[in-house]
Structures are given as structure tokens and as C-alpha cells.
Design an enzyme around this catalytic site. Structure first.
Site, PDB file in Angstrom:
ATOM      1  N   LYS A  17     -40.259 -15.892 -25.196  1.00  0.00           N
ATOM      2  CA  LYS A  17     -41.121 -17.081 -25.178  1.00  0.00           C
ATOM      3  C   LYS A  17     -40.662 -18.075 -24.114  1.00  0.00           C
ATOM      4  CE  LYS A  17     -40.290 -18.207 -29.506  1.00  0.00           C
ATOM      5  NZ  LYS A  17     -39.291 -17.199 -29.888  1.00  0.00           N
ATOM      6  N   ARG A  23     -42.430 -22.904 -37.000  1.00  0.00           N
ATOM      7  CA  ARG A  23     -41.718 -21.719 -37.485  1.00  0.00           C
ATOM      8  C   ARG A  23     -41.910 -21.514 -38.985  1.00  0.00           C
ATOM      9  NH1 ARG A  23     -37.465 -21.797 -33.113  1.00  0.00           N
ATOM     10  NH2 ARG A  23     -36.264 -19.895 -33.270  1.00  0.00           N
ATOM     11  N   ARG A  79     -28.146 -11.584 -23.260  1.00  0.00           N
ATOM     12  CA  ARG A  79     -28.768 -12.796 -22.698  1.00  0.00           C
ATOM     13  C   ARG A  79     -27.728 -13.769 -22.122  1.00  0.00           C
ATOM     14  NH1 ARG A  79     -33.167 -16.330 -25.945  1.00  0.00           N
ATOM     15  NH2 ARG A  79     -31.476 -16.840 -27.393  1.00  0.00           N
ATOM     16  N   ARG A 131     -25.129 -18.078 -25.481  1.00  0.00           N
ATOM     17  CA  ARG A 131     -25.408 -19.045 -26.552  1.00  0.00           C
ATOM     18  C   ARG A 131     -24.582 -18.698 -27.784  1.00  0.00           C
ATOM     19  NH1 ARG A 131     -31.866 -19.864 -27.236  1.00  0.00           N
ATOM     20  NH2 ARG A 131     -31.184 -19.757 -29.407  1.00  0.00           N
ATOM     21  N   ARG A 186     -31.265 -14.421 -37.835  1.00  0.00           N
ATOM     22  CA  ARG A 186     -32.440 -15.085 -37.245  1.00  0.00           C
ATOM     23  C   ARG A 186     -33.676 -14.198 -37.359  1.00  0.00           C
ATOM     24  NH1 ARG A 186     -29.715 -15.812 -31.738  1.00  0.00           N
ATOM     25  NH2 ARG A 186     -31.602 -16.762 -30.925  1.00  0.00           N
TER      26      ARG A 186
HETATM   27  P1  AMP Z   1     -34.481 -21.161 -30.419  1.00  0.00           P
HETATM   28  O1  AMP Z   1     -33.841 -21.651 -29.166  1.00  0.00           O
HETATM   29  O2  AMP Z   1     -35.963 -21.394 -30.457  1.00  0.00           O
HETATM   30  O3  AMP Z   1     -34.110 -19.728 -30.733  1.00  0.00           O
HETATM   31  O4  AMP Z   1     -33.889 -22.036 -31.625  1.00  0.00           O
HETATM   32  C1  AMP Z   1     -32.493 -22.035 -31.910  1.00  0.00           C
HETATM   33  C2  AMP Z   1     -32.263 -22.530 -33.340  1.00  0.00           C
HETATM   34  O5  AMP Z   1     -32.753 -23.885 -33.470  1.00  0.00           O
HETATM   35  C3  AMP Z   1     -32.993 -21.758 -34.429  1.00  0.00           C
HETATM   36  O6  AMP Z   1     -32.290 -20.588 -34.851  1.00  0.00           O
HETATM   37  C4  AMP Z   1     -33.056 -22.811 -35.544  1.00  0.00           C
HETATM   38  O7  AMP Z   1     -31.804 -22.967 -36.194  1.00  0.00           O
HETATM   39  C5  AMP Z   1     -33.320 -24.097 -34.754  1.00  0.00           C
HETATM   40  N1  AMP Z   1     -34.779 -24.333 -34.588  1.00  0.00           N
HETATM   41  C6  AMP Z   1     -35.480 -24.349 -33.424  1.00  0.00           C
HETATM   42  N2  AMP Z   1     -36.788 -24.601 -33.655  1.00  0.00           N
HETATM   43  C7  AMP Z   1     -36.921 -24.738 -35.003  1.00  0.00           C
HETATM   44  C8  AMP Z   1     -38.024 -24.993 -35.856  1.00  0.00           C
HETATM   45  N3  AMP Z   1     -39.274 -25.143 -35.388  1.00  0.00           N
HETATM   46  N4  AMP Z   1     -37.784 -25.065 -37.199  1.00  0.00           N
HETATM   47  C9  AMP Z   1     -36.540 -24.928 -37.696  1.00  0.00           C
HETATM   48  N5  AMP Z   1     -35.454 -24.669 -36.936  1.00  0.00           N
HETATM   49  C10 AMP Z   1     -35.634 -24.576 -35.592  1.00  0.00           C
END
Ligand code: AMP
Length: 207
Positions: free
Chosen positions: A13, A88, A122, A150, A161
Site C-alpha cells: 500500500k 482497519r 523490507r 522496522r 499483524r
Molecule cells: P502500518 O505502518 O500501517 O503497518 O502500521 C504499523 C502499526 O501502527 C500497526 O501494526 C498498528 O499497531 C498501528 N496502526 C496503524 N494504523 C492503524 C489503525 N488504523 N488502527 C489501529 N492501529 C493502527
């Protein structure tokens, strides 16, 4: 154009959002990036979110919605935007629904095993935030910056996740399908191949 980019972590994404931003100038709003930015600056929000991020769990809806509200208000005055990593949960989707009318939801389809392999490789640039692979680059191919992994890109957290994605985020597929907003793209192959499919879905083909 107001879009949601929907898909499992590692589905691409963020990479596609960066390409779309370059091609059609849409703003990129990533809740994960917003949390990481807060964490880097040690804000109370960032420190609170870290507990959940490290465990591969979702940050509670209320915290996320508070953070996103402000961004959505700013984004209303732009040409258009893509939400990456939000919503989410169904509660977040209903919240978004009450705020804006979306034009489409791009769903990135990819298998769990491919995601694990991708995320274990990654690499993110510390300077410009570009995403690449450790297996093909020692330095950032865009700016020469240092690459890092990360904290949540380790196998145990990746599996958590993915589980969270299947349980809490996957119901959004039907939520948006019912609203006739879903645009499905096969998210395997090279980023530029996937990008061509995305552009075609959005009726924005090159040439
Ligand atoms: P991402 O970079 O989108 O993979 O997000 C990294 C982490 O941030 C996720 O595993 C969640 O812990 C938190 N996070 C990001 N977006 C959301 C969301 N919309 N709702 C809840 N947690 C989020």
C-alpha cells in the site's frame, strides 16, 4: 479523488501510495507513518501507540480516530487523498463514512506467505522514508541514505499483524463491497506492474 488503500501489512500500500502521489498528486495519509513520526518525537501519543505496535496489535480505535480527524479536516481542502492503513476496523470505517464520501477502495490481494517473505526483506530509508529490499540494496537507491528494518518487521510480529488483519480488517472487504466501492488488484509482481494495474482500475492509464 478520495481513496482508501486496503490490504494486509506488506501488501504494498505504501509503495503504491508513493507512486500515485507522484503520478496524480494525491496526498498520502498513512496512520502507521503518523504513529512512527510521533514515536520518533517521543510524544505521549507515540509512546502509547508503541505498546500496541511492538506487539503487532491495533492501536485502540478512539486514539486512531482522534489522530485522523485532524488530518481529514486538512485533507478536505486538497485535490484528493489516499488513506493508507486506515480504516482497519469496522468502527473506524463507520467513523470515516460519517465524515467523507469515498470515491473508491483499492484492495491489494496477496497471500500470507508472500507477505512474510516480503516483510522479512523490507528495508526503509532513514533519510527519505523510501521502501526497498535488503537483498537488493545496501543503501537507499533514491537518496543514498542508510537503510533500517522496522521494529515490527520480525517474523513473530508479522504473524500477529496478519492474524489481526484477518480478524479485524478483513470484514471491511464486505463492508465496502456492499457499498460498491471495492476495486480489487492483484498485488504480486514488481511495483511498477502493480502500479499499472492500479492506474487502469482508476481509469488513469498512462498514454
Ligand atoms: P502500518 O505502518 O500501517 O503497518 O502500521 C504499523 C502499526 O501502527 C500497526 O501494526 C498498528 O499497531 C498501528 N496502526 C496503524 N494504523 C492503524 C489503525 N488504523 N488502527 C489501529 N492501529 C493502527
Amino acid at each position: 479523488m478520495k481513496l482508501v488503500l486496503l490490504g494486509a501489512p506488506g501488501a504494498g500500500k505504501g509503495t503504491q501510495a508513493a507512486l500515485l502521489k507522484k503520478e496524480i498528486g494525491l496526498d498520502h495519509i498513512s496512520t502507521g507513518d503518523l504513529f512512527r513520526h510521533n514515536l520518533k518525537n517521543s510524544t505521549p501519543l507515540g509512546l502509547e501507540a508503541k505498546k500496541y505496535m511492538d506487539a503487532g496489535q491495533l492501536v485502540p480505535d478512539e486514539i486512531v480516530m482522534n489522530m485522523v480527524s485532524e488530518k481529514l479536516a486538512d485533507a478536505e481542502n486538497t485535490e484528493g487523498f489516499m488513506l493508507d492503513g486506515f480504516p482497519r476496523t469496522v468502527a473506524q470505517a463507520e467513523f470515516l463514512d460519517s465524515k467523507i464520501n469515498l470515491d473508491g477502495v483499492v484492495l491489494f490481494n496477496i497471500s500470507d506467505e508472500e507477505i512474510v517473505t516480503r516483510l522479512m526483506d523490507r528495508a526503509v530509508c532513514r533519510s527519505c522514508g523510501s521502501v526497498t529490499q535488503f537483498s537488493s540494496h545496501e543503501k537507499c537507491p533514491d537518496c543514498g541514505g542508510e537503510l533500517y528494518r522496522r521494529d515490527d518487521d520480525n517474523e513473530q510480529t508479522i504473524r500477529s499483524r496478519l492474524k489481526v488483519f484477518h480478524e479485524q480488517t478483513e470484514p471491511l472487504i464486505d463492508f465496502y463491497r456492499t457499498k460498491n466501492l471495492l476495486l480489487e488488484v492483484q498485488a504480486t509482481g514488481k511495483p511498477e506492474e502493480i502500479f499499472a494495474r492500479v492506474l487502469s482500475l482508476l481509469n488513469h492509464d498512462k498514454n
